[in-house]
Design an enzyme around this catalytic site. Structure first.
Site, PDB file in Angstrom:
ATOM      1  N   ASN A   1      10.412 -14.346   4.552  1.00 29.57           N
ATOM      2  CA  ASN A   1       8.959 -14.251   4.663  1.00 29.57           C
ATOM      3  C   ASN A   1       8.363 -15.158   3.598  1.00 29.57           C
ATOM      4  OD1 ASN A   1       8.733 -12.782   2.179  1.00 29.57           O
ATOM      5  ND2 ASN A   1       9.079 -10.859   3.245  1.00 29.57           N
TER       6      ASN A   1
ATOM      7  N   ASN B   1      14.520  -1.510   4.471  1.00 32.09           N
ATOM      8  CA  ASN B   1      14.715  -2.916   4.118  1.00 32.09           C
ATOM      9  C   ASN B   1      13.669  -3.372   3.097  1.00 32.09           C
ATOM     10  OD1 ASN B   1      12.401  -4.605   5.344  1.00 32.09           O
ATOM     11  ND2 ASN B   1      12.922  -3.146   6.940  1.00 32.09           N
TER      12      ASN B   1
ATOM     13  N   LYS C   1       9.480  10.780 -16.832  1.00 24.49           N
ATOM     14  CA  LYS C   1       8.060  10.760 -17.163  1.00 24.49           C
ATOM     15  C   LYS C   1       7.231  10.357 -15.943  1.00 24.49           C
ATOM     16  CE  LYS C   1       6.646   9.115 -21.156  1.00 24.49           C
ATOM     17  NZ  LYS C   1       6.465   8.145 -22.279  1.00 24.49           N
TER      18      LYS C   1
ATOM     19  N   LYS D   1       4.006  -8.897  15.448  1.00 25.63           N
ATOM     20  CA  LYS D   1       3.502  -9.314  14.133  1.00 25.63           C
ATOM     21  C   LYS D   1       4.294 -10.539  13.689  1.00 25.63           C
ATOM     22  CE  LYS D   1       4.387  -7.001  10.155  1.00 25.63           C
ATOM     23  NZ  LYS D   1       4.363  -5.793   9.308  1.00 25.63           N
ATOM     24  N   MET D   2       3.612 -11.465  13.051  1.00 24.98           N
ATOM     25  CA  MET D   2       4.275 -12.676  12.560  1.00 24.98           C
ATOM     26  C   MET D   2       3.904 -12.921  11.101  1.00 24.98           C
ATOM     27  SD  MET D   2       1.950 -15.571  14.483  1.00 24.98           S
ATOM     28  CE  MET D   2       2.249 -16.891  13.321  1.00 24.98           C
ATOM     29  N   LYS D   3       4.791 -13.638  10.413  1.00 30.79           N
ATOM     30  CA  LYS D   3       4.562 -13.968   9.014  1.00 30.79           C
ATOM     31  C   LYS D   3       3.599 -15.135   8.886  1.00 30.79           C
ATOM     32  CE  LYS D   3       7.305 -10.797   7.645  1.00 30.79           C
ATOM     33  NZ  LYS D   3       6.738  -9.593   7.009  1.00 30.79           N
TER      34      LYS D   3
ATOM     35  N   ASP E   1       1.084 -11.196   8.644  1.00 36.46           N
ATOM     36  CA  ASP E   1       1.527 -10.595   7.383  1.00 36.46           C
ATOM     37  C   ASP E   1       1.812 -11.699   6.366  1.00 36.46           C
ATOM     38  OD1 ASP E   1       2.687  -9.156   5.351  1.00 36.46           O
ATOM     39  OD2 ASP E   1       4.337  -8.335   6.553  1.00 36.46           O
TER      40      ASP E   1
ATOM     41  N   ASN F   1       2.610 -11.043   3.169  1.00 38.43           N
ATOM     42  CA  ASN F   1       3.546 -10.540   2.154  1.00 38.43           C
ATOM     43  C   ASN F   1       3.068 -10.756   0.711  1.00 38.43           C
ATOM     44  OD1 ASN F   1       5.545 -11.141   4.669  1.00 38.43           O
ATOM     45  ND2 ASN F   1       6.250  -9.416   3.438  1.00 38.43           N
TER      46      ASN F   1
ATOM     47  N   GLU G   1      -2.272  -8.475   7.074  1.00 42.11           N
ATOM     48  CA  GLU G   1      -1.476  -7.601   6.195  1.00 42.11           C
ATOM     49  C   GLU G   1      -1.144  -8.250   4.854  1.00 42.11           C
ATOM     50  OE1 GLU G   1       1.717  -5.704   8.306  1.00 42.11           O
ATOM     51  OE2 GLU G   1       3.069  -5.744   6.583  1.00 42.11           O
TER      52      GLU G   1
ATOM     53  N   GLU H   1       2.969  -1.079   1.915  1.00 44.48           N
ATOM     54  CA  GLU H   1       4.428  -0.957   1.965  1.00 44.48           C
ATOM     55  C   GLU H   1       5.069  -1.107   0.595  1.00 44.48           C
ATOM     56  OE1 GLU H   1       4.970  -4.607   4.507  1.00 44.48           O
ATOM     57  OE2 GLU H   1       6.590  -4.981   3.113  1.00 44.48           O
TER      58      GLU H   1
ATOM     59  N   ASP I   1       5.965   3.397   2.995  1.00 42.61           N
ATOM     60  CA  ASP I   1       7.272   3.632   3.630  1.00 42.61           C
ATOM     61  C   ASP I   1       7.930   4.803   2.910  1.00 42.61           C
ATOM     62  OD1 ASP I   1       9.964   3.576   4.371  1.00 42.61           O
ATOM     63  OD2 ASP I   1      10.059   1.381   4.425  1.00 42.61           O
TER      64      ASP I   1
ATOM     65  N   HIS J   1       5.849   1.316   7.207  1.00 38.07           N
ATOM     66  CA  HIS J   1       6.728   0.144   7.156  1.00 38.07           C
ATOM     67  C   HIS J   1       8.176   0.584   7.359  1.00 38.07           C
ATOM     68  CE1 HIS J   1       9.573  -2.077   4.460  1.00 38.07           C
ATOM     69  NE2 HIS J   1       8.994  -3.149   4.930  1.00 38.07           N
TER      70      HIS J   1
ATOM     71  N   GLU K   1       6.533   0.794  12.455  1.00 40.48           N
ATOM     72  CA  GLU K   1       6.990  -0.585  12.567  1.00 40.48           C
ATOM     73  C   GLU K   1       8.328  -0.653  13.302  1.00 40.48           C
ATOM     74  OE1 GLU K   1       7.403  -2.583   8.753  1.00 40.48           O
ATOM     75  OE2 GLU K   1       6.962  -4.505   9.694  1.00 40.48           O
ATOM     76  N   SER K   2       8.683  -1.813  13.796  1.00 36.59           N
ATOM     77  CA  SER K   2       9.973  -2.006  14.471  1.00 36.59           C
ATOM     78  C   SER K   2      10.397  -3.458  14.288  1.00 36.59           C
ATOM     79  CB  SER K   2       9.807  -1.683  15.957  1.00 36.59           C
ATOM     80  OG  SER K   2      10.994  -1.972  16.649  1.00 36.59           O
TER      81      SER K   2
END
Ligand code: MG
Length: 387
Positions: free
Chosen positions: A19, A53, A100, A181-183, A213, A215, A239, A265, A292, A322, A341-342
């Site tokens: 990504n 992941n 803590k 979805k694409m990066k 996305d 990232n 995203e 995420e 997630d 996520h 997500e998948s």
């Protein structure tokens, strides 16, 4: 009823993809097996867990701190009152002894792995599929019969051009997905816009079927510039435009970008997620939250997160976890979330759902097996059994 052994092994989840920030070719995950003295069908009842992941195996933290704490606890400390089942909340408190608050780091991933195995175990002791147990304990009684899933892909790959991107996304539509979805953010904006337009052409120009996305790649100026450029497409969501902990960036972007933003995420605690809602400009009913549970102290903490953000006015249908794993799917169905997500074909064998449960019109059903349902995904269960 007691835990007799906890085993951990780091195994590869390597995928030849990248990504805007990392490449996944060296990624691994921890798999844990928590074995009890209960016997079902001639075998010791065992709960399984792994991390999602995007974060690495947690062998050190698990072996040095968290597994010894679990094994050192008095058996009764880990049970619900009356002793009929294990108590996830009590076990969570045992795991977090001598820790803590704040500074969550990756211990949230280590705890999340054990927590997944504990919930698998709790549902198996109860003889219930996790999604049903959750609907009964924390939902409206009945799980959603199917969960909306979208295909996350569109990664960068050396030599991958727009035609290859479109062919990949077309493959997802052929598998029964309706949204993909694409990066973005890994190449100059003009190039990403060409990629987005190629994807939109495949989707009949319908922006509501495409998410992008970044990232966390952009600074504020780049996030705003990209937002302005993609605004006319009215995409499903935009995203992680900026760093996941830069709440001010998200808030500034939300003032200008009129469509859905998605993030979460890389938030690993209830406090982080609540801060995002309080200070990150989250617009209830429009924006999507993607925490997630496998990475953020498990389902016990996720339930706290859910309560905290519902108190801030966010509806649980705005949550789309996520990770693309069965644990997230069971949680989405049981708690009545907005989807899951998948990742078709990548992050195997950890990604994906039960064997034979195909995606239809962007929805997938769950097996009616006690526990999370790992036993219904043969390639994953083979890895788990080997641990
Ligand atoms: Mg993402």
């Amino acid at each position: 009823m007691r835990i007799v052994a906890v085993r951990e092994r780091a195994v590869p989840i390597a995928s030849p993809i990248a990504n805007a920030y990392i490449d996944f070719s060296r990624m691994n995950v921890s798999v844990v097996a928590i074995e009890t003295d209960l016997v079902r069908d001639g075998e010791r009842l065992t709960g399984y867990g792994f991390n999602s992941n995007g974060r690495y195996a947690q062998s050190g933290l698990l072996r040095e701190r968290f597994i010894p704490r679990l094994l050192a606890a008095e058996p009764a400390e880990l049970l619900e009152p009356g002793g009929a089942n294990f108590d996830p909340e009590a076990i969570w408190a045992v795991l977090m002894r001598n820790e803590k608050p704040g500074g969550h780091g990756e211990r949230s991933v280590a705890v999340g792995i054990l927590e997944m195995a504990i919930w698998d175990l709790v549902a198996k002791v109860a003889g219930r599929p996790l999604h049903r147990l959750l609907a009964e304990r924390h939902g409206d009684g009945e799980p959603d019969p199917t969960v909306s899933v979208y295909a996350a892909g569109g990664y960068y790959h050396p030599g991958k051009d727009e035609a290859a991107l479109v062919a990949e996304l077309e493959g997802y539509l052929g598998l029964g997905y309706t949204c993909v979805k694409m990066k973005i953010g890994g190449v100059p904006l003009t190039e990403d816009l060409r990629r987005i337009e190629a994807a939109l052409e495949l989707l009949g120009g319908d922006g509501s079927r495409l998410a992008v996305d970044a990232n966390g790649r952009f600074d504020l100026a780049a996030a705003l510039a990209c937002g302005e450029a993609i605004e006319p497409y009215a995409l499903r969501w935009y995203e992680e435009a900026g760093d996941p902990l830069d709440y001010q960036l998200n808030a500034r972007l939300a003032e200008r970008y009129p469509h859905s933003l998605a993030t979460g995420e890389n938030l690993f605690s209830m406090q982080d997620a609540r801060n995002l809602v309080r200070f990150g400009g989250i617009r209830p009913g429009l924006d999507i939250l993607q925490m997630d549970p496998a990475l953020s102290y498990g389902l016990t903490e996720y339930l706290r997160t859910l309560a905290a953000i519902e108190a801030e006015g966010v509806d649980r249908r705005s949550l789309v976890p996520h990770g693309g794993h069965q644990f997230g799917l069971a949680i989405a169905a049981g708690l009545g979330l907005g989807g899951n997500e998948s990742y078709p074909g990548v992050f195997q064998p950890f990604g994906g759902f039960a064997d034979g449960f195909e995606v239809r019109d962007g929805e997938v059903a769950l097996p009616e097996l006690p526990g999370v349902g790992f036993e219904a995904k043969s390639d994953l269960f083979a890895v788990m059994e080997a641990v």
